[in-house]
Design an enzyme around this catalytic site. Structure first.
Site, mmCIF file in Angstrom:
data_model
loop_
_atom_site.group_PDB
_atom_site.id
_atom_site.type_symbol
_atom_site.label_atom_id
_atom_site.label_comp_id
_atom_site.label_asym_id
_atom_site.label_seq_id
_atom_site.Cartn_x
_atom_site.Cartn_y
_atom_site.Cartn_z
ATOM 1 N N HIS A 187 30.025 1.228 12.620
ATOM 2 C CA HIS A 187 29.901 0.077 13.521
ATOM 3 C C HIS A 187 31.293 -0.528 13.622
ATOM 4 C CE1 HIS A 187 27.315 -2.633 15.695
ATOM 5 N NE2 HIS A 187 27.795 -3.687 15.065
ATOM 6 N N GLU B 221 20.217 -11.487 18.883
ATOM 7 C CA GLU B 221 20.767 -10.190 18.458
ATOM 8 C C GLU B 221 20.285 -9.872 17.042
ATOM 9 O OE1 GLU B 221 25.036 -10.891 18.658
ATOM 10 O OE2 GLU B 221 24.993 -12.074 16.824
ATOM 11 N N LYS C 57 23.989 -19.171 13.980
ATOM 12 C CA LYS C 57 23.808 -18.223 12.870
ATOM 13 C C LYS C 57 23.443 -19.021 11.635
ATOM 14 C CE LYS C 57 26.812 -14.651 14.707
ATOM 15 N NZ LYS C 57 28.029 -13.830 14.634
ATOM 16 N N ASP D 185 31.967 -8.833 22.777
ATOM 17 C CA ASP D 185 32.400 -9.704 21.685
ATOM 18 C C ASP D 185 33.787 -9.261 21.258
ATOM 19 O OD1 ASP D 185 32.716 -11.362 19.543
ATOM 20 O OD2 ASP D 185 30.911 -10.731 18.471
ATOM 21 N N ASP E 31 31.485 -18.231 18.997
ATOM 22 C CA ASP E 31 30.846 -17.740 17.766
ATOM 23 C C ASP E 31 31.606 -18.292 16.560
ATOM 24 O OD1 ASP E 31 29.518 -16.461 15.758
ATOM 25 O OD2 ASP E 31 30.072 -14.430 16.323
ATOM 26 N N LYS F 70 31.462 -4.316 21.323
ATOM 27 C CA LYS F 70 32.505 -4.851 20.450
ATOM 28 C C LYS F 70 33.847 -4.343 20.954
ATOM 29 C CE LYS F 70 30.331 -7.160 17.248
ATOM 30 N NZ LYS F 70 30.684 -8.563 16.976
ATOM 31 N N LYS G 278 25.534 -5.660 23.756
ATOM 32 C CA LYS G 278 26.799 -6.346 23.461
ATOM 33 C C LYS G 278 27.772 -5.261 23.039
ATOM 34 C CE LYS G 278 27.899 -9.369 19.491
ATOM 35 N NZ LYS G 278 27.588 -10.681 18.909
ATOM 36 N N GLU H 179 32.216 -13.181 24.300
ATOM 37 C CA GLU H 179 32.065 -13.891 23.023
ATOM 38 C C GLU H 179 33.399 -13.995 22.295
ATOM 39 O OE1 GLU H 179 28.732 -12.377 20.860
ATOM 40 O OE2 GLU H 179 29.368 -13.229 18.953
HETATM 41 C C1 MUC Z 1 29.468 -11.133 15.535
HETATM 42 O O1 MUC Z 1 30.624 -11.502 15.494
HETATM 43 O O2 MUC Z 1 28.819 -11.522 16.483
HETATM 44 C C2 MUC Z 1 26.764 -9.605 15.588
HETATM 45 C C3 MUC Z 1 26.368 -8.438 16.154
HETATM 46 C C4 MUC Z 1 27.282 -7.442 15.767
HETATM 47 O O3 MUC Z 1 27.281 -6.254 16.064
HETATM 48 O O4 MUC Z 1 28.221 -8.008 14.976
HETATM 49 C C5 MUC Z 1 27.872 -9.333 14.744
HETATM 50 C C6 MUC Z 1 28.903 -10.289 14.440
HETATM 51 MG MG MG Z 2 30.466 -12.624 17.383
#
Ligand code: MUC
Ligand code: MG
Length: 372
Positions: free
Chosen positions: A21, A326, A272, A197, A248, A168, A166, A223
């Site tokens: 991941h 999520e 969170k 994000d 976030d 990354k 989402k 994000e």
């Molecule tokens: C984050 O920063 O949002 C949430 C989903 C994911 O894949 O990582 C997290 C952390």
């Molecule tokens: Mg995040």
């Protein structure tokens, strides 16, 4: 009648992820959860979880430091105290310990679970009652490979497990990220909401360019594009673009939310439980955000089933979660330490039923994955 807290055990549990991941600051191959078991003098047990991402890659608390904080500082303050009055216990902890919200979240969760079991009510009941029992859950595509991410998205859409995604980004050059995102958006089509994000990886100028490109590519939400402490940059970017920003890392607790909103931020916030210090504290963030017209999103630090269930109980009580949730953390892990896993279906997840969190530990699995 209530009973005093008799023991608090914090243990490290390592479970491999189903695939690497990849985030802007680390690539995870394993998730480490801190699982808390709190027992009262009547033998009832409350479960809690504190989980972060990549050791110290995400924030200042690591799994190992959370365990040390709970064992060394929190347990002596809590053992022998009446378990029922969660607010009194929070004040007691906060009077002598600062920060450490992840550890505090695990404790608040365990206290809620314990109280729910004592009263034979679910945690969502204790929080005022669930407004919804099936909550939308998106999936994060983060294999690091565009073609693999597209295959993953298509099979999840076909299975109706997730319809929103989402991505990354932030670890590659900006235009490489933009091409990656645009290819995925084009492949999944208009039926899927695609968000990104950046996990703080861009400076403001890069973020401005990135947001223009992402807006053109049909992305719905960006994000945390810029560093967490740079509130002014988030505010300026939110004024400049129609493409909304999801705050976030910048917003941990209600005070952060107030400061950001008061500075003029418009957009949404990732709630969170870990950042805020527990389900009750995360709902305080939601109250401030809602009062300021900031949209809500049920966020995760990739917790396992216990932490995800705790968050779901909290999110279920909200009038509206504008951007969904999520809470897919348990699905990113190869295995689980609970008897009955959460039920993910129809692009969402069922709120667990039963007293407390509605979660039971599988002792054999816990013994297997627990770090010695
Ligand atoms: C984050 O920063 O949002 C949430 C989903 C994911 O894949 O990582 C997290 C952390
Ligand atoms: Mg995040």
């Amino acid at each position: 009648m209530s009973a005093p807290i008799q023991s608090i055990e914090a243990m490290l549990v390592d479970i491999p992820t189903i695939r690497p991941h990849q985030l802007s600051m680390t690539t995870m191959a394993v998730q480490t959860m801190v699982i808390v078991r709190m027992k009262d003098a009547d033998g009832l047990e409350g479960l809690g979880e504190a989980t972060t991402i990549g050791g110290l890659a995400y924030g200042p608390e690591s799994p190992e430091s959370v365990k040390l904080t709970i064992d060394t500082y929190f347990a002596p303050l809590l053992i022998g105290q009446d378990a029922d009055n969660i607010n009194t216990l929070r004040v007691r902890l906060n009077n002598t310990t600062r920060g450490n919200n992840l550890a505090k979240s695990a404790i608040e969760t365990a206290l809620l679970d314990l109280l729910g079991k004592r009263l034979n009510r679910s945690v969502s009941d204790l929080l005022g009652g669930a407004v919804q029992r099936h909550l939308p859950v998106l999936w994060t595509l983060a294999s690091g490979d565009t073609a693999k991410d597209i295959d993953e998205a298509k099979s999840l859409i076909a299975a109706r497990r997730h319809c929103d995604f989402k991505l990354k980004i932030g670890s590659r050059a900006l235009m490489n990220d933009v091409r990656h995102v645009a290819a995925i958006k084009a492949a999944v089509g208009d039926g899927a909401s695609v968000r990104v994000d950046v996990n703080q990886a861009w400076d403001e100028a890069t973020a401005a360019r990135g947001m223009a490109e992402l807006q053109a590519a049909g992305i719905d939400l960006v994000e945390q594009p810029t560093p967490m402490k740079d509130m002014a940059a988030l505010v300026r970017l939110s004024e400049k673009f129609h493409l909304p920003i999801l705050a976030d890392e910048t917003v941990a607790d209600a005070k952060d939310m107030f400061s950001l909103a008061a500075a003029g931020f418009a957009g949404a916030v990732a709630l969170k439980i870990a950042k805020a210090g527990g389900p009750l504290q995360a709902l305080k963030v939601a109250t401030v955000a809602s009062a300021a017209g900031v949209g809500l999103y049920g966020g995760t630090l990739l917790e396992g089933t216990i932490g995800s269930a705790a968050a779901l109980h909290a999110w279920s009580t909200l009038d509206r979660i504008h951007w969904g949730t999520e809470m897919f953390g348990p699905l990113l892990m190869k295995d689980d330490i609970v008897v009955k896993r959460l039920n993910f279906h129809d692009n969402g997840v069922e709120l667990p039923t039963g007293p407390g969190l509605g979660i039971e530990i599988d002792e054999d699995k816990l013994a297997y994955y627990r770090r010695e």
